[in-house]
Design a protein around this motif. Sequence first.
Motif, short mmCIF file in Angstrom:
data_model
loop_
_atom_site.label_atom_id
_atom_site.label_comp_id
_atom_site.label_asym_id
_atom_site.label_seq_id
_atom_site.Cartn_x
_atom_site.Cartn_y
_atom_site.Cartn_z
N UNK A 22 10.80 30.22 -13.81
CA UNK A 22 9.45 30.73 -14.10
C UNK A 22 8.36 29.79 -13.57
N UNK A 23 8.75 28.55 -13.27
CA UNK A 23 7.74 27.60 -12.77
C UNK A 23 7.53 27.74 -11.27
N UNK A 24 8.32 28.64 -10.63
CA UNK A 24 8.21 28.82 -9.19
C UNK A 24 7.70 30.21 -8.86
N UNK A 25 6.77 30.27 -7.89
CA UNK A 25 6.23 31.55 -7.44
C UNK A 25 6.29 31.57 -5.91
N UNK A 26 6.69 32.71 -5.35
CA UNK A 26 6.72 32.84 -3.90
C UNK A 26 5.58 33.74 -3.44
N UNK A 27 4.88 33.29 -2.39
CA UNK A 27 3.81 34.08 -1.79
C UNK A 27 4.13 34.25 -0.31
N UNK A 28 4.26 35.50 0.13
CA UNK A 28 4.50 35.74 1.56
C UNK A 28 3.15 35.71 2.26
N UNK A 29 2.98 34.73 3.14
CA UNK A 29 1.66 34.49 3.73
C UNK A 29 1.82 33.70 5.02
N UNK A 30 1.12 34.14 6.05
CA UNK A 30 1.03 33.36 7.29
C UNK A 30 -0.06 32.31 7.09
N UNK A 31 0.29 31.03 7.14
CA UNK A 31 -0.71 30.00 6.86
C UNK A 31 -1.71 29.84 8.00
N UNK A 32 -1.48 30.53 9.12
CA UNK A 32 -2.48 30.50 10.21
C UNK A 32 -3.71 31.31 9.84
N UNK A 33 -3.58 32.18 8.85
CA UNK A 33 -4.73 32.92 8.31
C UNK A 33 -5.25 32.16 7.10
N UNK A 34 -6.59 32.11 6.93
CA UNK A 34 -7.11 31.45 5.74
C UNK A 34 -6.53 32.08 4.48
N UNK A 35 -6.18 31.25 3.50
CA UNK A 35 -5.61 31.78 2.26
C UNK A 35 -5.95 30.83 1.12
N UNK A 36 -5.79 31.32 -0.10
CA UNK A 36 -6.03 30.46 -1.26
C UNK A 36 -5.06 30.85 -2.35
N UNK A 37 -4.30 29.91 -2.84
CA UNK A 37 -3.31 30.17 -3.88
C UNK A 37 -3.75 29.62 -5.23
N UNK A 38 -5.03 29.26 -5.33
CA UNK A 38 -5.55 28.73 -6.57
C UNK A 38 -5.41 27.21 -6.63
N UNK A 39 -5.73 26.68 -7.79
CA UNK A 39 -5.76 25.23 -7.94
C UNK A 39 -4.37 24.62 -7.81
N UNK A 40 -4.27 23.59 -7.00
CA UNK A 40 -3.01 22.85 -6.83
C UNK A 40 -3.34 21.36 -6.78
N UNK A 41 -2.35 20.54 -7.11
CA UNK A 41 -2.54 19.09 -7.07
C UNK A 41 -2.04 18.49 -5.76
N UNK A 42 -1.00 19.11 -5.20
CA UNK A 42 -0.40 18.62 -3.96
C UNK A 42 -0.16 19.78 -3.02
N UNK A 43 -0.28 19.52 -1.72
CA UNK A 43 0.07 20.51 -0.69
C UNK A 43 1.08 19.84 0.24
N UNK A 44 2.25 20.45 0.33
CA UNK A 44 3.28 19.97 1.25
C UNK A 44 3.40 21.01 2.36
N UNK A 45 3.10 20.62 3.57
CA UNK A 45 3.11 21.59 4.67
C UNK A 45 4.33 21.35 5.56
N UNK A 46 5.32 22.23 5.42
CA UNK A 46 6.53 22.15 6.26
C UNK A 46 6.64 23.38 7.16
N UNK A 47 5.63 24.23 7.16
CA UNK A 47 5.74 25.51 7.87
C UNK A 47 5.74 25.32 9.38
N UNK A 48 6.76 25.83 10.02
CA UNK A 48 6.82 25.84 11.48
C UNK A 48 8.15 26.45 11.90
N UNK A 49 8.15 27.17 13.03
CA UNK A 49 9.46 27.40 13.65
C UNK A 49 10.09 26.01 13.85
#
Length: 85
Positions: A22-49
Amino acid sequence: MIGVDNLSTGSESNLAHLSGERRFEFVEQDICQPFDIGAVDFVFNFASPASPVDYARLGVETLLVGSAGTLNTLEIARRHKAKLT
Ligand SMILES: NC(=O)c1ccc[n+]([C@@H]2O[C@H](COP(=O)([O-])OP(=O)(O)OC[C@H]3O[C@@H](n4cnc5c(N)ncnc54)[C@H](O)[C@@H]3O)[C@@H](O)[C@H]2O)c1
Protein backbone atom coordinates in the motif's frame (compact mmCIF):
# COMPACT_ATOMS: atom_id res chain seq x y z
CA MET A 1 6.83 5.63 -2.79
CA ILE A 2 5.67 6.47 -6.30
CA GLY A 3 7.11 4.72 -9.35
CA VAL A 4 6.81 6.63 -12.62
CA ASP A 5 7.48 4.83 -15.91
CA ASN A 6 6.16 5.11 -19.47
CA LEU A 7 6.71 1.36 -19.99
CA SER A 8 8.62 2.07 -23.22
CA THR A 9 11.15 -0.63 -22.40
CA GLY A 10 9.88 -1.64 -18.97
CA SER A 11 6.96 -3.84 -18.01
CA GLU A 12 4.32 -3.61 -15.32
CA SER A 13 5.02 -7.27 -14.59
CA ASN A 14 8.30 -6.10 -13.01
CA LEU A 15 6.13 -4.56 -10.27
CA ALA A 16 4.05 -7.67 -9.59
CA HIS A 17 5.79 -8.24 -6.24
CA LEU A 18 4.56 -4.79 -5.10
CA SER A 19 0.89 -5.39 -5.89
CA GLY A 20 -0.02 -5.76 -2.20
CA GLU A 21 2.21 -2.93 -1.03
CA ARG A 22 0.00 0.00 0.00
CA ARG A 23 2.99 2.31 0.37
CA PHE A 24 3.76 1.98 -3.35
CA GLU A 25 1.89 3.64 -6.21
CA PHE A 26 2.58 3.28 -9.93
CA VAL A 27 1.99 6.13 -12.37
CA GLU A 28 2.30 5.49 -16.10
CA GLN A 29 3.88 8.69 -17.38
CA ASP A 30 6.45 9.82 -19.92
CA ILE A 31 8.79 12.04 -17.90
CA CYS A 32 9.64 14.00 -21.07
CA GLN A 33 6.24 15.64 -20.60
CA PRO A 34 5.81 17.99 -17.63
CA PHE A 35 4.14 16.13 -14.76
CA ASP A 36 3.50 16.44 -11.05
CA ILE A 37 2.99 13.57 -8.63
CA GLY A 38 2.51 15.76 -5.57
CA ALA A 39 4.81 16.40 -2.66
CA VAL A 40 7.90 14.20 -2.47
CA ASP A 41 11.10 14.32 -0.42
CA PHE A 42 13.40 12.59 -2.90
CA VAL A 43 13.43 12.12 -6.67
CA PHE A 44 15.44 9.24 -8.11
CA ASN A 45 15.66 9.45 -11.88
CA PHE A 46 16.58 6.15 -13.54
CA ALA A 47 14.33 6.53 -16.59
CA SER A 48 15.99 5.75 -19.90
CA PRO A 49 16.20 3.10 -22.56
CA ALA A 50 19.08 1.12 -21.12
CA SER A 51 20.58 -1.29 -23.63
CA PRO A 52 22.49 -0.93 -26.92
CA VAL A 53 19.52 -2.45 -28.79
CA ASP A 54 17.14 0.10 -27.25
CA TYR A 55 19.56 3.01 -27.78
CA ALA A 56 19.56 2.15 -31.51
CA ARG A 57 15.79 1.62 -31.68
CA LEU A 58 14.90 4.63 -29.49
CA GLY A 59 17.73 7.07 -30.26
CA VAL A 60 15.70 10.28 -30.11
CA GLU A 61 13.76 9.06 -27.04
CA THR A 62 17.06 8.30 -25.29
CA LEU A 63 18.31 11.83 -25.94
CA LEU A 64 14.99 13.36 -24.86
CA VAL A 65 14.71 11.48 -21.57
CA GLY A 66 18.25 12.53 -20.69
CA SER A 67 17.47 16.19 -21.42
CA ALA A 68 13.73 17.04 -21.19
CA GLY A 69 13.13 14.19 -18.74
CA THR A 70 15.95 15.37 -16.48
CA LEU A 71 14.65 18.94 -16.67
CA ASN A 72 11.14 17.83 -15.66
CA THR A 73 12.43 15.82 -12.70
CA LEU A 74 14.55 18.80 -11.65
CA GLU A 75 11.39 20.92 -11.76
CA ILE A 76 9.58 18.49 -9.46
CA ALA A 77 12.49 18.56 -7.03
CA ARG A 78 12.55 22.37 -7.11
CA ARG A 79 8.77 22.70 -6.67
CA HIS A 80 8.62 20.34 -3.69
CA LYS A 81 12.04 21.18 -2.23
CA ALA A 82 13.05 17.55 -2.73
CA LYS A 83 16.52 16.14 -3.23
CA LEU A 84 17.24 14.85 -6.75
CA THR A 85 19.71 12.00 -7.09
N1 LIG B 1 21.68 -1.85 -15.59
C1 LIG B 1 22.93 -1.41 -15.68
O1 LIG B 1 23.90 -2.19 -15.67
C2 LIG B 1 23.22 0.08 -15.78
C3 LIG B 1 24.54 0.50 -15.80
C4 LIG B 1 24.82 1.86 -15.88
C5 LIG B 1 23.79 2.79 -15.95
N2 LIG B 1 22.51 2.35 -15.95
C6 LIG B 1 21.46 3.35 -16.04
O2 LIG B 1 20.56 3.22 -14.94
C7 LIG B 1 19.24 3.56 -15.39
C8 LIG B 1 18.29 2.41 -15.09
O3 LIG B 1 18.78 1.25 -15.71
P1 LIG B 1 18.00 -0.14 -15.57
O4 LIG B 1 18.98 -1.21 -15.86
O5 LIG B 1 17.24 -0.12 -14.29
O6 LIG B 1 17.03 -0.02 -16.82
P2 LIG B 1 15.53 -0.53 -16.97
O7 LIG B 1 15.31 -0.71 -18.44
O8 LIG B 1 15.25 -1.68 -16.06
O9 LIG B 1 14.69 0.71 -16.42
C9 LIG B 1 14.60 1.91 -17.12
C10 LIG B 1 13.12 2.26 -17.20
O10 LIG B 1 13.01 3.58 -17.75
C11 LIG B 1 11.75 3.62 -18.40
N3 LIG B 1 11.71 4.78 -19.28
C12 LIG B 1 12.40 4.99 -20.43
N4 LIG B 1 12.09 6.18 -20.95
C13 LIG B 1 11.16 6.75 -20.12
C14 LIG B 1 10.46 7.97 -20.14
N5 LIG B 1 10.64 8.88 -21.11
N6 LIG B 1 9.59 8.23 -19.14
C15 LIG B 1 9.39 7.32 -18.14
N7 LIG B 1 10.04 6.14 -18.07
C16 LIG B 1 10.93 5.86 -19.05
C17 LIG B 1 11.66 2.29 -19.13
O11 LIG B 1 10.34 1.94 -19.49
C18 LIG B 1 12.28 1.34 -18.08
O12 LIG B 1 11.29 0.72 -17.27
C19 LIG B 1 19.34 3.90 -16.88
O13 LIG B 1 19.45 5.30 -17.01
C20 LIG B 1 20.61 3.20 -17.30
O14 LIG B 1 21.20 3.84 -18.41
C21 LIG B 1 22.18 1.03 -15.86
